[in-house]
Scaffold this active site. Structure first.
Site, PDB file in Angstrom:
ATOM      1  N   MET A   1       0.839  -1.188   0.000  1.00  0.00           N
ATOM      2  CA  MET A   1       0.000   0.000   0.000  1.00  0.00           C
ATOM      3  C   MET A   1       0.883   1.251   0.000  1.00  0.00           C
ATOM      4  O   MET A   1       1.930   1.274   0.643  1.00  0.00           O
ATOM      5  CB  MET A   1      -0.905   0.016   1.231  1.00  0.00           C
ATOM      6  CG  MET A   1      -1.748  -1.247   1.382  1.00  0.00           C
ATOM      7  SD  MET A   1      -2.844  -1.541  -0.003  1.00  0.00           S
ATOM      8  CE  MET A   1      -3.131  -3.279   0.174  1.00  0.00           C
ATOM      9  N   CYS A   2       0.445   2.261  -0.722  1.00  0.00           N
ATOM     10  CA  CYS A   2       1.198   3.512  -0.799  1.00  0.00           C
ATOM     11  C   CYS A   2       0.228   4.649  -1.073  1.00  0.00           C
ATOM     12  O   CYS A   2      -0.938   4.431  -1.417  1.00  0.00           O
ATOM     13  CB  CYS A   2       2.239   3.490  -1.926  1.00  0.00           C
ATOM     14  SG  CYS A   2       3.507   2.227  -1.797  1.00  0.00           S
ATOM     15  N   ASP A   3       0.716   5.872  -0.948  1.00  0.00           N
ATOM     16  CA  ASP A   3      -0.056   7.063  -1.299  1.00  0.00           C
ATOM     17  C   ASP A   3       0.881   8.094  -1.902  1.00  0.00           C
ATOM     18  O   ASP A   3       1.952   8.366  -1.348  1.00  0.00           O
ATOM     19  CB  ASP A   3      -0.758   7.632  -0.066  1.00  0.00           C
ATOM     20  CG  ASP A   3      -1.781   6.660   0.494  1.00  0.00           C
ATOM     21  OD1 ASP A   3      -2.886   6.593  -0.067  1.00  0.00           O
ATOM     22  OD2 ASP A   3      -1.461   5.949   1.459  1.00  0.00           O
ATOM     23  N   GLU A  84       2.439   3.221  -7.508  1.00  0.00           N
ATOM     24  CA  GLU A  84       1.470   2.602  -6.613  1.00  0.00           C
ATOM     25  C   GLU A  84       1.140   1.202  -7.114  1.00  0.00           C
ATOM     26  O   GLU A  84       1.036   0.973  -8.323  1.00  0.00           O
ATOM     27  CB  GLU A  84       0.155   3.418  -6.595  1.00  0.00           C
ATOM     28  CG  GLU A  84       0.298   4.832  -6.108  1.00  0.00           C
ATOM     29  CD  GLU A  84       0.323   4.929  -4.599  1.00  0.00           C
ATOM     30  OE1 GLU A  84      -0.290   4.058  -3.937  1.00  0.00           O
ATOM     31  OE2 GLU A  84       0.941   5.855  -4.087  1.00  0.00           O
TER      32      GLU A  84
END
Length: 421
Positions: A1-3, A84
């Site tokens: 997960m990333c942003d 992402e």
């Protein structure tokens, strides 16, 4: 997960990303020098040999230690990219090709502008495809990639599914998380997509997204938080924008619940169970202005909510990145590893965490002030003293686990696996 998010004004562009990966997966901040006239014919990426190019840009990368590619990075021409994980219906379930992180590094090495990087990634996908194990310990974990790409003049979102891709140029701001966001609102499309043209745009996100991982990962909630932060940057100076974005990267969806009771809605993510497998392992902020070196703010550590962001002008050599970040010949003394003992104690010892945060806030304010005054070196020296002080404190504060607390049981197992007492 990333942003990942980006914001552009007429004078500057701000990029930011949290890289969320497995706990204990060391993420190094590395300087890769420029190369001119290389005669090598081939290049080994994480899994694949591909043709090499003779001339390559200098890079600063934040990359998982076992990969050739990187989660995010910026080159000396002012091109910055973050990727992402997206869980498309096209994900290759076997075999190995280029990872999204490899595509990111290749584009930074070979391109000066965001639009050129999109073209480069598209050509690499057409020839080599994407795929392969992306997890550190979990080799069954596979995904495709979306990207934010920016230079001082333009910024783009690019989303891929296998060899297919679309891209949209951003007018001002954009944010991505672990789900597709481009429906029919794209302006560039790969040749591999049949039935898609400028006059007949289909819904890319709906065609390729999968519901389970998108829902479990709370991607829509995290992307909404990113867009809300971008709304706050209107009429901000670069100094103000850096502070706002730092706060965003350190944020938790329900801050009153505490780290142990966080969720996949958090921007600063903390692993806790099979349903919360990801830990923020690196954070980067980049400010781009025309005719100026990229300005970087890096943690080089896990958990930005417990870490310092340090200012850095784009370096001319590896020595300018040292001693606080990673050098190839000093892997076991890396900044990330040295801070991890502090991070783990702060996760599990409330008093230690409160004292750390109070001290961190005071030092961070001073580092921001010194950077605004143009004195980055003094800020780096202050940060190094802070890290040394807290490493010493961590050694004097052994973790006392509660065997009744599932959060403590989870991290006790992680600490034993990673050799952290």
């Amino acid at each position: 997960m990333c942003d990942t998010l980006v914001y552009r004004t007429a004078h500057w562009t701000m990029f930011a990303k949290n890289s969320d990966r497995e706990p204990g997966e060391i993420q190094h901040t590395s300087f890769i020098p420029a190369v001119s006239g290389d005669t090598a014919k081939t290049l080994r990426t994480t899994y694949l040999d591909i043709p090499q190019v003779p001339n390559r840009n200098a890079l600063v990368l934040s990359r998982p230690f076992w990969m050739w590619g990187a989660e995010m990075g910026v080159n000396d021409k002012g091109l910055v990219i973050g990727n992402e994980a997206v869980f498309s219906r096209q994900v290759a379930k076997s075999g190995a090709a280029l990872l999204g992180m490899d595509l990111l590094r290749l584009a930074l090495e070979r391109c000066d502008r965001a639009s050129d990087a999109i073209q480069c990634i598209g050509e690499l996908l057409a020839v080599h495809g994407q795929g392969g194990p992306t997890g550190y310990r979990d080799k069954s974990f596979r995904y495709d990639s979306s990207f934010i790409l920016a230079d001082p003049s333009e910024s783009w979102i690019m989303e891929t599914a296998g060899k297919d891709w679309v891209a949209r140029k951003l007018e001002q701001a954009g944010a991505i998380s672990n789900a597709y966001s481009l429906h029919g609102d794209y302006t560039w499309v790969s040749d591999t997509l049949s039935g898609a043209s400028e006059n007949e745009l289909f819904d890319f996100a709906s065609r390729f997204d999968t519901r389970f991982m998108r829902t479990l990962g709370c991607a829509a909630t995290r992307r909404a938080q990113g867009l809300s932060t971008l709304d706050q940057l209107h009429a901000s100076s670069t100094d103000e924008a850096v502070s706002v974005v730092m706060t965003h990267l350190r944020s938790h969806h329900s801050p009153d619940r505490g780290i142990a009771r966080g969720s996949n809605r958090d921007i600063c993510m903390h692993a806790a169970s099979i349903l919360r497998p990801s830990q923020t392992c690196g954070s980067m902020i980049v400010c781009l202005e025309k005719n100026r070196k990229p300005q970087l703010w890096l943690t080089g550590t896990s958990a930005p909510c417990l870490s310092l962001f340090q200012a850095l002008d784009f370096p001319d050599s590896e020595t300018e990145l040292a001693p606080v970040f990673y050098q190839e010949d000093q892997a076991q003394q890396s900044h990330w590893l040295r801070f991890e003992a502090v991070h783990r104690r702060a996760l599990l010892c409330d008093d230690f965490q409160r004292e750390l945060l109070a001290d961190r806030d005071e030092v961070q304010a001073r580092i921001l002030q010194l950077a605004n005054e143009g004195d980055i070196r003094s800020g780096q020296a202050l940060a190094e003293r802070w890290h040394t002080r807290w490493q010493d404190k961590a050694r004097g504060n052994p973790i006392r686990y509660s065997r009744l607390n599932p959060y403590h049981r989870y991290w006790k197992a992680r600490n034993q696996e990673d050799g952290i007492g």
